[in-house]
Scaffold this active site. Structure first.
Site, PDB file in Angstrom:
ATOM      1  N   LYS A 119      46.549  32.793  47.770  1.00  0.00           N
ATOM      2  CA  LYS A 119      47.688  32.597  48.674  1.00  0.00           C
ATOM      3  C   LYS A 119      47.405  31.541  49.742  1.00  0.00           C
ATOM      4  O   LYS A 119      48.322  31.079  50.415  1.00  0.00           O
ATOM      5  CB  LYS A 119      48.140  33.925  49.283  1.00  0.00           C
ATOM      6  CG  LYS A 119      48.710  34.848  48.198  1.00  0.00           C
ATOM      7  CD  LYS A 119      49.590  35.969  48.699  1.00  0.00           C
ATOM      8  CE  LYS A 119      50.259  36.660  47.514  1.00  0.00           C
ATOM      9  NZ  LYS A 119      50.984  37.845  47.788  1.00  0.00           N
ATOM     10  N   LYS A 202      51.157  36.247  36.793  1.00  0.00           N
ATOM     11  CA  LYS A 202      51.651  37.595  37.060  1.00  0.00           C
ATOM     12  C   LYS A 202      53.109  37.521  37.525  1.00  0.00           C
ATOM     13  O   LYS A 202      53.471  36.626  38.284  1.00  0.00           O
ATOM     14  CB  LYS A 202      50.778  38.172  38.187  1.00  0.00           C
ATOM     15  CG  LYS A 202      51.162  39.525  38.718  1.00  0.00           C
ATOM     16  CD  LYS A 202      50.204  39.933  39.841  1.00  0.00           C
ATOM     17  CE  LYS A 202      50.802  39.783  41.222  1.00  0.00           C
ATOM     18  NZ  LYS A 202      51.492  40.942  41.757  1.00  0.00           N
ATOM     19  N   LYS A 205      56.741  39.195  43.257  1.00  0.00           N
ATOM     20  CA  LYS A 205      57.927  39.086  44.120  1.00  0.00           C
ATOM     21  C   LYS A 205      57.918  37.787  44.898  1.00  0.00           C
ATOM     22  O   LYS A 205      58.934  37.165  45.101  1.00  0.00           O
ATOM     23  CB  LYS A 205      57.959  40.258  45.113  1.00  0.00           C
ATOM     24  CG  LYS A 205      58.441  41.543  44.484  1.00  0.00           C
ATOM     25  CD  LYS A 205      58.817  42.536  45.568  1.00  0.00           C
ATOM     26  CE  LYS A 205      57.797  43.659  45.652  1.00  0.00           C
ATOM     27  NZ  LYS A 205      56.717  43.427  46.604  1.00  0.00           N
TER      28      LYS A 205
HETATM   29  P1  ATP Z   1      54.079  40.013  46.193  1.00  0.00           P
HETATM   30  O1  ATP Z   1      54.353  38.933  45.218  1.00  0.00           O
HETATM   31  O2  ATP Z   1      54.977  40.002  47.385  1.00  0.00           O
HETATM   32  O3  ATP Z   1      52.618  40.170  46.508  1.00  0.00           O
HETATM   33  P2  ATP Z   1      54.125  41.956  44.153  1.00  0.00           P
HETATM   34  O4  ATP Z   1      55.191  41.675  43.157  1.00  0.00           O
HETATM   35  O5  ATP Z   1      52.720  41.623  43.793  1.00  0.00           O
HETATM   36  O6  ATP Z   1      54.543  41.309  45.498  1.00  0.00           O
HETATM   37  P3  ATP Z   1      53.546  44.380  45.650  1.00  0.00           P
HETATM   38  O7  ATP Z   1      54.527  44.940  46.572  1.00  0.00           O
HETATM   39  O8  ATP Z   1      52.460  43.577  46.264  1.00  0.00           O
HETATM   40  O9  ATP Z   1      54.263  43.475  44.543  1.00  0.00           O
HETATM   41  O10 ATP Z   1      52.954  45.496  44.713  1.00  0.00           O
HETATM   42  C1  ATP Z   1      53.475  46.798  44.493  1.00  0.00           C
HETATM   43  C2  ATP Z   1      52.752  47.412  43.315  1.00  0.00           C
HETATM   44  O11 ATP Z   1      53.159  46.761  42.098  1.00  0.00           O
HETATM   45  C3  ATP Z   1      51.223  47.244  43.372  1.00  0.00           C
HETATM   46  O12 ATP Z   1      50.608  48.435  42.911  1.00  0.00           O
HETATM   47  C4  ATP Z   1      50.939  46.121  42.433  1.00  0.00           C
HETATM   48  O13 ATP Z   1      49.633  46.184  41.894  1.00  0.00           O
HETATM   49  C5  ATP Z   1      52.010  46.353  41.372  1.00  0.00           C
HETATM   50  N1  ATP Z   1      52.341  45.108  40.687  1.00  0.00           N
HETATM   51  C6  ATP Z   1      52.771  43.958  41.274  1.00  0.00           C
HETATM   52  N2  ATP Z   1      53.010  43.030  40.346  1.00  0.00           N
HETATM   53  C7  ATP Z   1      52.712  43.589  39.137  1.00  0.00           C
HETATM   54  C8  ATP Z   1      52.754  43.129  37.793  1.00  0.00           C
HETATM   55  N3  ATP Z   1      53.140  41.899  37.521  1.00  0.00           N
HETATM   56  N4  ATP Z   1      52.400  43.978  36.804  1.00  0.00           N
HETATM   57  C9  ATP Z   1      52.014  45.235  37.088  1.00  0.00           C
HETATM   58  N5  ATP Z   1      51.940  45.742  38.335  1.00  0.00           N
HETATM   59  C10 ATP Z   1      52.297  44.935  39.357  1.00  0.00           C
END
Ligand code: ATP
Ligand code: LTN
Length: 338
Positions: A119, A202, A205
């Protein structure tokens, strides 16, 4: 029955209100485990609004995103009678413990975190927020404030969990046994759902290319369109394995929304092409998301139920975190333990 109580784990997990809604990767990698585990364990599910401030955010949107995320979790099946569902900033002990753990953490270990490196990549240190650097310490404080022993997360959080254990261990060594060492709970399938645009990235969000995300609130026609456009691998065969990363990712999603094993699904498409597979997958996702979206719509039509659930959750969470903090303050030698 005290014996049963001993066998019950205390789980803690969190999700950031970083977008209008979560994506299907969040559901598959995290939320569905939370829904299952709440029947067995004592669960704390936290909307980590303070973590979402480690990247630029819009103050006018934060509260509403927090509420929408709470409604999403309730609509997915988080039951406030079984799980303590609350917002991180409503429990001040999280920030207090963050400071105490900051004084136990080392710059070197925080600098090694992949998420921090990714990041902050390409930016000069003068423009990288210090919050991004401290992110894993706040995350450790979240879990340790509840003395949780199991943390169900997606694969991307593995390294943060290791750091959390190191911090807990160091704290215990310096100040006496206080925290259990939390274990990560990462499912074997679907722990890293990839972007529909790019099977090496991945689904995220805060991704710079959110077109590859399948949002939980996407309407049916958008889902159909996104699946139709999703990248595939070379060849025509539907198979599950590392040589077919794009199709395997779609199979993981297919599996999560139908409950069938990815290999079993792949076998059913032997001799058929990608088009049939994608059409069926899109319909399976639509059927899965429609009831969720209906519940979500009902909850958002009158948010008083959502707000009440969060207020009740915060109250319960505060009780537990405050008692841990009283103990921690005493252990580290602060004059006042309350
Ligand atoms: P950001 O991009 O804002 O970091 P994020 O999509 O990674 O958001 P988080 O809110 O950080 O989502 O994560 C919430 C949960 O979802 C965490 O347990 C994270 O490990 C899981 N998670 C996030 N992205 C994935 C993915 N692509 N596949 C499986 N699990 C995920
Ligand atoms: N960093 C996590 C969210 C998070 C979390 C937690 C997960 C914050 N605090 C405590 C588990 C336990 C993420 O998924 N990005």
């Amino acid at each position: 029955m005290p014996i049963l109580l001993h066998l019950m784990a205390r789980i803690f997990s969190g999700v950031q209100p970083t977008a209008e809604a979560p994506h299907i990767g969040n559901y598959i990698g995290a939320f569905r485990q939370w829904v299952d585990l709440q029947d067995r364990d004592e669960s704390f599910i936290c909307i980590v609004d303070l973590h979402s401030m480690t990247l630029p955010w819009e103050p006018a949107e934060l509260a509403n995103r927090t509420r929408m995320l709470a409604a999403t979790l309730l609509a997915c099946g988080i039951d406030p009678k079984k799980s303590v569902l609350f917002v991180q900033s409503a429990v001040k002990e999280h920030t207090e413990l963050t400071w105490l753990l900051t004084c136990v953490a080392r710059m070197g270990e925080l600098s090694r975190m992949t998420q921090f490196k990714e990041k902050s990549r390409g930016k000069e240190s003068g423009s990288v927020g210090a919050g991004l650097f401290m992110y894993p310490v706040l995350m450790a404080a979240d879990v340790l404030a509840y003395k949780a022993d199991l943390v169900p997360v997606g694969d991307d959080q593995r390294q943060h969990l290791e750091l959390m254990r190191d911090l807990a261990e160091r704290f215990n060594r310096l100040f006496g046994d206080t925290f259990p060492l939390p274990d990560a709970f990462i499912s074997e399938e679907g722990a890293r759902i990839k972007s529909l645009d790019d099977p090496t990235a991945k689904m995220s969000k805060s991704s710079e290319r959110p077109t590859g995300n399948l949002w939980m609130v996407d309407p049916p026609e958008v889902i159909r369109d996104k699946i139709k456009r999703a990248v595939t691998d070379s060849g025509r065969e539907i198979a599950y394995g590392p040589e077919k990363p794009a199709i395997s990712n779609l199979l993981d999603i297919y599996s999560a929304v139908t409950g069938k094993a990815p290999k079993e699904i792949a076998e059913a498409y032997e001799g058929k092409g990608y088009a049939d597979f994608k059409t069926d997958l899109a319909e399976a996702i639509v059927s899965f998301l429609t009831p969720f979206q209906e519940r979500y719509g009902e909850l958002m039509a009158d948010v008083s139920g959502v707000d009440a659930a969060l207020a009740e959750g915060a109250e319960k969470a505060r009780g537990v975190a405050a008692s841990t903090l009283a103990e921690v303050r005493e252990r580290v030698g602060l004059m006042f333990s309350q």
